[in-house]
Design an enzyme around this catalytic site. Structure first.
Site, PDB file in Angstrom:
ATOM      1  CB  SER A 163      -4.980  14.092  33.559  1.00 50.53           C
ATOM      2  OG  SER A 163      -4.719  12.859  32.925  1.00 50.53           O
ATOM      3  CD  GLN A 192      -6.965  10.377  36.036  1.00 47.31           C
ATOM      4  OE1 GLN A 192      -6.200  11.103  35.417  1.00 47.31           O
ATOM      5  NE2 GLN A 192      -7.195   9.114  35.696  1.00 47.31           N
ATOM      6  CE1 TYR A 245      -8.278   6.927  33.004  1.00 50.55           C
ATOM      7  CE2 TYR A 245      -6.407   8.282  32.366  1.00 50.55           C
ATOM      8  CZ  TYR A 245      -7.765   8.025  32.343  1.00 50.55           C
ATOM      9  OH  TYR A 245      -8.605   8.872  31.657  1.00 50.55           O
ATOM     10  CB  THR A 274     -10.021   7.199  36.299  1.00 53.74           C
ATOM     11  OG1 THR A 274      -9.870   8.590  36.622  1.00 53.74           O
ATOM     12  CG2 THR A 274     -11.033   7.054  35.184  1.00 53.74           C
ATOM     13  NE  ARG A 325     -12.581   7.885  24.498  1.00 50.83           N
ATOM     14  CZ  ARG A 325     -11.706   8.220  25.445  1.00 50.83           C
ATOM     15  NH1 ARG A 325     -10.738   9.081  25.156  1.00 50.83           N
ATOM     16  NH2 ARG A 325     -11.804   7.728  26.657  1.00 50.83           N
ATOM     17  CE  LYS A 372     -13.286  11.747  36.015  1.00 56.20           C
ATOM     18  NZ  LYS A 372     -13.056  11.114  34.729  1.00 56.20           N
ATOM     19  CG  HIS A 378     -14.029   8.767  30.944  1.00 54.88           C
ATOM     20  ND1 HIS A 378     -13.230   8.226  31.927  1.00 54.88           N
ATOM     21  CD2 HIS A 378     -13.170   9.457  30.137  1.00 54.88           C
ATOM     22  CE1 HIS A 378     -11.947   8.541  31.693  1.00 54.88           C
ATOM     23  NE2 HIS A 378     -11.896   9.301  30.617  1.00 54.88           N
ATOM     24  NE  ARG A 384     -12.777  11.802  26.215  1.00 57.14           N
ATOM     25  CZ  ARG A 384     -12.401  12.574  25.208  1.00 57.14           C
ATOM     26  NH1 ARG A 384     -13.288  13.352  24.614  1.00 57.14           N
ATOM     27  NH2 ARG A 384     -11.162  12.594  24.784  1.00 57.14           N
ATOM     28  CG  ASP A 417     -17.410  13.833  35.282  1.00 55.50           C
ATOM     29  OD1 ASP A 417     -18.042  12.924  34.697  1.00 55.50           O
ATOM     30  OD2 ASP A 417     -16.189  13.767  35.509  1.00 55.50           O
ATOM     31  CB  ILE A 462     -21.862  20.090  34.273  1.00 51.65           C
ATOM     32  CG1 ILE A 462     -22.310  18.971  35.214  1.00 51.65           C
ATOM     33  CG2 ILE A 462     -22.015  21.472  34.913  1.00 51.65           C
ATOM     34  CD1 ILE A 462     -23.695  19.105  35.780  1.00 51.65           C
ATOM     35  NE  ARG A 463     -20.801  20.640  27.640  1.00 50.41           N
ATOM     36  CZ  ARG A 463     -20.147  19.673  28.309  1.00 50.41           C
ATOM     37  NH1 ARG A 463     -19.978  19.746  29.631  1.00 50.41           N
ATOM     38  NH2 ARG A 463     -19.646  18.646  27.665  1.00 50.41           N
ATOM     39  N   GLY A 517     -15.524  19.124  32.397  1.00 51.20           N
ATOM     40  CA  GLY A 517     -14.398  18.703  31.585  1.00 51.20           C
ATOM     41  C   GLY A 517     -14.233  19.622  30.382  1.00 51.20           C
ATOM     42  NE  ARG A 518     -16.289  16.112  25.310  1.00 56.09           N
ATOM     43  CZ  ARG A 518     -16.885  15.117  25.956  1.00 56.09           C
ATOM     44  NH1 ARG A 518     -17.686  15.395  26.989  1.00 56.09           N
ATOM     45  NH2 ARG A 518     -16.698  13.875  25.591  1.00 56.09           N
TER      46      ARG A 518
HETATM   47  C1  LIG Z   1     -10.076  15.684  26.287  1.00 52.49           C
HETATM   48  C2  LIG Z   1     -10.430  14.906  27.504  1.00 52.49           C
HETATM   49  C3  LIG Z   1      -9.466  14.238  28.215  1.00 52.49           C
HETATM   50  C4  LIG Z   1      -9.815  13.523  29.347  1.00 52.49           C
HETATM   51  N1  LIG Z   1      -8.828  12.906  30.068  1.00 52.49           N
HETATM   52  C5  LIG Z   1      -9.144  12.271  31.230  1.00 52.49           C
HETATM   53  C6  LIG Z   1      -8.142  11.747  32.056  1.00 52.49           C
HETATM   54  O1  LIG Z   1      -6.966  11.847  31.767  1.00 52.49           O
HETATM   55  N2  LIG Z   1      -8.516  11.108  33.195  1.00 52.49           N
HETATM   56  C7  LIG Z   1      -9.834  10.981  33.552  1.00 52.49           C
HETATM   57  O2  LIG Z   1     -10.142  10.401  34.602  1.00 52.49           O
HETATM   58  N3  LIG Z   1     -10.797  11.501  32.788  1.00 52.49           N
HETATM   59  C8  LIG Z   1     -10.489  12.151  31.649  1.00 52.49           C
HETATM   60  N4  LIG Z   1     -11.483  12.703  30.898  1.00 52.49           N
HETATM   61  C9  LIG Z   1     -12.855  12.657  31.385  1.00 52.49           C
HETATM   62  C10 LIG Z   1     -13.162  13.860  32.266  1.00 52.49           C
HETATM   63  O3  LIG Z   1     -12.462  13.760  33.462  1.00 52.49           O
HETATM   64  C11 LIG Z   1     -14.655  13.979  32.604  1.00 52.49           C
HETATM   65  O4  LIG Z   1     -15.118  12.782  33.183  1.00 52.49           O
HETATM   66  C12 LIG Z   1     -15.544  14.324  31.433  1.00 52.49           C
HETATM   67  O5  LIG Z   1     -14.884  15.177  30.532  1.00 52.49           O
HETATM   68  C13 LIG Z   1     -16.798  15.012  31.980  1.00 52.49           C
HETATM   69  O6  LIG Z   1     -17.683  15.298  30.966  1.00 52.49           O
HETATM   70  P1  LIG Z   1     -17.839  16.736  30.247  1.00 52.49           P
HETATM   71  O7  LIG Z   1     -16.641  16.867  29.345  1.00 52.49           O
HETATM   72  O8  LIG Z   1     -19.126  16.578  29.501  1.00 52.49           O
HETATM   73  O9  LIG Z   1     -17.886  17.778  31.324  1.00 52.49           O
HETATM   74  C14 LIG Z   1     -11.130  13.430  29.761  1.00 52.49           C
HETATM   75  C15 LIG Z   1     -12.114  14.091  29.021  1.00 52.49           C
HETATM   76  C16 LIG Z   1     -11.780  14.822  27.911  1.00 52.49           C
HETATM   77  C17 LIG Z   1     -12.877  15.551  27.169  1.00 52.49           C
END
Ligand SMILES: Cc1cc2nc3c(=O)[nH]c(=O)nc-3n(C[C@H](O)[C@H](O)[C@H](O)COP(=O)(O)O)c2cc1C
Ligand SMILES: Cc1cc2nc3c(=O)[nH]c(=O)nc-3n(C[C@H](O)[C@H](O)[C@H](O)COP(=O)(O)O)c2cc1C
Ligand SMILES: Cc1cc2nc3c(=O)[nH]c(=O)nc-3n(C[C@H](O)[C@H](O)[C@H](O)COP(=O)(O)O)c2cc1C
Ligand SMILES: Cc1cc2nc3c(=O)[nH]c(=O)nc-3n(C[C@H](O)[C@H](O)[C@H](O)COP(=O)(O)O)c2cc1C
Lengths: 363, 363, 363, 363
Positions: B106, B126, B128, B154, B163, B229, B253, B256, B284, B287-288, B307-308
């Site tokens: 990130s 990545q 912003y 992104t 949020r 993205k 995202h 989010r 993304d 996906i689990r 991600g998570r």
């Molecule tokens: C805690 C957290 C921080 C994230 N920070 C970024 C980030 O800095 N840049 C970004 O492009 N996406 C960020 N994302 C989004 C993730 O890249 C990704 O799109 C998303 O988590 C995918 O979904 P999933 O968590 O269900 O796998 C973040 C997601 C989470 C959960």
């Protein structure tokens, strides 16, 4: 008896089995999405029954690969039935003999094929594809000489599905229960914290290279009808039909292999459509009542197999318990056939509509 | 280990994190409709597996923008990973290096790009879009000199999603954790009773004017492959493909950003259809499991990002925890590929059908 | 009164009946899938009402087979109404007389047809097909001489559905309640542990050979209009219309016969489509409010019948209770007609759309 | 403030109101199927957002019948607002004035039109069709002289829906609250055990003969724009557009009139399709967030109205509470517009897709 439907039998059997065994039987792979989908898909199918058709001589009889049976229901192959009851396969096969339905003996039976066919049951023999080809030849020879009438090749286990319940419970075969139809010492395999004993066994002894060409090998070594178990994709059904297999079983192994796989009830119509009348299309995974049997027939199945329900009956009361399960589903099937305005299975096929679950799709 | 699937990891990690951090990670925007939709859409997809295909040499390997990886899974960019564990990004990147998968750093990493690439992980960076264009130039230079192999822009955060959990908990960065790859003092922003600290920060530093023409600016300043993205609409995918981006990530995202946005799994097929083979289409959000990976591939994804789940592993046990997550999903993916009758990812693409959730639509 | 909708009446009646009787009335066949589907299908239908139509003289009046009624609602045939209340059929018929709706007397009424018609109710007589053809002739003669105006032949009971609740409760007719319109001693049948007393009775006395040709027999023996009850398949509806029956009742017997059968609301449009205006198409199973009545009309029904709701009223307070149920549903129907922007039932038919449940299908 | 979304406001307001008032506001007609459908339909709509569009100058401004407003949201007409707060209509209108949105004053306002417009709010006047045509003329004159800018004719109340909660609670107007814009003594009506006081009032004073021709009467008596509220059927929308009404409101009265009516979100696209650009198409019933606003716009709405949410704010804290609700939904709408990649409402209309709930239908 207070066992009035298969759900009653499940409830009773659930209390009769130890927790790890119960989980071994009930469980599916991964998050058990497919396990659940098998039931919800069948529940959503809706039958459009007929009326004003003389059903005084209503019958559930049919034939399966030329064998007359009392209903379009077979007992699915299930491993190690002595886990459920000391009499194991013999008790369940005897119940099938009594009920006039086909018993499919698992390759991993804990009773010999000879003991099984001695019950008088019309028996098929199910095979997994083993790395040790000599074992395969032996199994075929034993099955044939014991009088088995068809070979079922299970094709959806190139490896075992991730059945988490078994890993968690550490489930393994107790001493004294083994795959007695395999020659020599097949070995006992230990599980680990990421693999159950059964997964290890499968990994070490099953041959993941099984492919279309191996059907030839099999065809050359037996003159018995060949049934391919575990087909869901119409392209595979098409190819199997072209190769002249005698029957297909549309199955996702009761939700125990690929988690996320389509339910059998949803896959069935497309398979029947490409196959036409070229071979019989059996189906299993999730059948729990006579209405489900009629739904499957109306969706295109020639007959269905039941797995867990037969196990529940066996676990509950041996041969008598299994007989109760078979009698229940036969009675329910007869009632459903008659209430659908049909004189028999052929009528169901030709005149009852089964509306697929709206959540289904078009190919 | 009792961590047999990603749900197990989630449960364990949930207990290991403080409530506000847990909510920061788990939460989505608004009423979290999209967060939930990501899961339900994937659960409703049904795979139609193949059989009788030799899978003895089953592999999950693939390439992502020309880089060989052990599976079609990358770790998604996530900000401030030292919130999860003292070793933060370095631990997660090291786990990726060990597992042979790509780590996407990130822009808001709490470790330097140099420290991250030093782990040996194949790393993407990545970005912003910042109001301070000088920062952008610096970031690109740092990322390139640290050895990052692609730039991920992104595009779904012109402002931060609402949020609510973060506003309620008053969540903010603790002292000692900051975006160390940004030059100068980026400032710490306070939240208010209607805005979290992160929302304030985003509002003040991110540039909401980001538009198609800015892709040119980026293209001129780096020779790295460019990945966009956050695309969900096929018209945007079409335009990006025309502009020659190297890959798209179909993403909301993780639920989010826009509450009410379509799930990624539902958006994916239409995007793939318009894009064809002009660029890679990653995906993304939600996906689990390995079955989800296979579903996404069958729906048109080149690879997926998690991600998570990666965060949970990191929070639970640093590099080892993250490695466990990656090994779990790799094993699950391999199992799913094999059980779908495929020798590898290319087979999944060409021969497995993924029936979209019936609740989906036609464009 | 606190009985403001039929759900209120159900709640109150549920407490007023003994458990086994309550179950006899509420229950369906098997797993009660169809019983539930009747409700969910109706709940999912959506009305698209009209506006700016003068509804100052809004009326729910209609005709059913030429008879004027105050609303498109009849009371469905239900056996042994003295189980619900000492006054039984006479009380319910009297309520119908008062409300200006048609009462359909069951063949298995526990009051004589003469006593029923003496209430002044416009009465139809429902028949099952009995093995003893002499009984049929007698029943027709009695119904005709009592002044019944139509004969309803129920065709969905070649045998009784598997109503597990009755087997479990051992429900049977108490002394003093019997089918008084049948001549001679029809016998009392005992249930067993796999068959209720009613199932045994049905098996022994009903004729499962009933078929299309028997409609001729009936036509020759009565000049009353003939109504066929229990049709769901459009092909059967087509044939019945060709044979000149006066009305059809689209019905699954309130979910009490084939478990898994399609809901009546889902079956109705296809039946109406093939039948056109050749005969009236009534419908029952699951109607619980005036909105349901309007939905059924908009889906193609000429009128509907209510079963259990009338029983609840009767059980709760005899004639007054039944009258309350009829007044409630009439008032609700009038409100729904007016709020749908219609002056009457004909307007509903011609101008209101009922969007079928999305979970339904196309033929 | 801990009021971060409209659900928060609902929770807080629910505790602030007496039980009977809370039920009066929250309740719908009959079994409240339509009340629930309004929410589930909106929840199932999925937005496909755009990216890479400069949203730095993102705005929610629009015009409604030529009046500039800060967002495409109006406050729906609601009767007797002094029930919610002593300042009643004046407080809510003042909040609208402050927020720059249109306030629609109910005919049954408990404050005078003059007091309402004195707040500076851009005000519309809603009318029911009264038996006493003189009252109608008076109302029009008062509304015009108070400065109202449009007349909203509510056409879905030829009679009141069966709101069972009000009958059960015996809800009635307390002394001191009345419809002060009606001339003379409009009388207080008592409820009964099958009719609420409001139902009785409606029955006695509203004119159910309202029909298309009455639109002429209205047109002749006012030069204000005419808005028809309560249209769901596209044929009615078509006719209204042909007659030259200035705007339609697709509405089911918040689920308070015909139980079983289609949700507004489902009805909207078909209405917009037949109407095209001939008039504005507003929509209400179930809007609870900025995402819902954007969904409605993308489904074809020109603007939306909110009913209950505004009431909750008023009940909670008078003008300040209502202002908080309006500010919340404006902020949410702006966020949703920006996150959908749009610079404004026109962008949403032209470029965002709203995938209708799969459970919807085609006409
Ligand atoms: C805690 C957290 C921080 C994230 N920070 C970024 C980030 O800095 N840049 C970004 O492009 N996406 C960020 N994302 C989004 C993730 O890249 C990704 O799109 C998303 O988590 C995918 O979904 P999933 O968590 O269900 O796998 C973040 C997601 C989470 C959960
Ligand atoms: C305990 C158990 C053991 C099984 N063993 C085998 C087996 O040895 N060979 C095989 O082909 N299938 C096996 N199966 C799968 C069944 O043949 C069948 O496909 C499945 O049980 C059908 O689903 P149902 O249980 O929902 O009826 C087994 C299933 C269970 C539950
Ligand atoms: C207690 C009970 C007794 C019934 N008896 C008869 C009967 O004697 N003849 C018949 O044709 N249908 C009979 N039915 C079916 C009804 O006529 C009708 O089809 C059904 O009740 C309609 O569904 P509903 O109860 O959901 O309104 C009976 C139903 C119930 C609940
Ligand atoms: C308490 C209350 C009073 C209402 N009074 C009126 C009214 O006087 N005139 C009218 O046209 N609609 C009236 N409505 C309906 C609203 O104008 C609007 O259509 C509905 O509330 C929109 O649904 P929502 O509450 O889900 O936003 C009322 C609604 C409520 C909740």
């Amino acid at each position: 008896s207070s066992l009035l439907c298969l759900d009653d039998v499940e409830d009773a059997a659930t209390h009769a089995m130890a927790a790890d065994l119960r989980d071994f039987v009930a469980g599916g792979a991964g998050t058990e999405t497919t396990l659940r989908a098998n039931r919800t898909a069948l529940e959503r199918v809706r039958l459009v029954p007929r009326v004003l058709n003389d059903v005084s001589a209503c019958s559930t009889e049919t034939t399966v690969l030329g064998t007359s049976t009392t209903m379009p229901v077979l007992v699915a192959p299930m491993a190690y039935q002595r886990l459920a009851h000391p009499e194991g396969e013999r008790a369940l096969a005897a119940a099938c003999a009594g009920a006039g339905v086909i018993y499919v003996a698992s390759m991993l039976s804990s009773s010999t094929f000879v003991d099984i066919t001695a019950t008088g049951a019309s028996t098929w023999c199910q095979l997994y594809w083993l790395r040790d080809r000599g074992q395969m030849t032996n199994l075929l020879r034993r099955a044939e000489s014991a009088g088995c009438r068809a070979v079922v090749l299970t094709v959806d286990v190139p490896r075992m599905g991730r059945r988490l319940r078994d890993i968690r419970s550490g489930f393994t075969l107790p001493a004294g229960i083994s795959a007695v139809n395999l020659s020599g010492d097949v070995g006992v395999h230990d599980g680990s914290d990421s693999e159950s004993a059964f997964m290890a066994h499968t990994r070490l002894t099953f041959d993941p290279s099984l492919s279309w060409s191996d059907l030839d090998w099999l065809r050359q070594r037996t003159s018995l009808p060949i049934v391919v178990k575990g087909v869901l994709h119409p392209d595979d059904a098409q190819r199997a039909a072209e190769l002249g297999v005698d029957a297909l079983i549309v199955s996702n192994h009761g939700g125990r292999q690929l988690d996320g796989a389509v339910s059998s009830a949803e896959a069935l119509p497309a398979v029947r459509e490409v196959v036409g009348d070229r071979c019989e299309v059996l189906m299993d995974s999730g059948i729990r009542s006579g209405s489900d049997v009629v739904k499957a027939i109306a969706l295109g199945a020639s007959s269905v197999l039941i797995g867990r329900p037969a196990w529940w009956g066996l676990a509950l009361a041996g041969q008598a318990g299994a007989a109760r399960v078979l009698e229940l589903i036969r009675q329910e099937t007869e009632d459903a056939v008659a209430l659908a305005g049909c004189r028999g299975i052929a009528d169901v096929r030709s005149s009852v509509r089964a509306l697929p679950a709206a959540e289904s799709w078009s190919w």
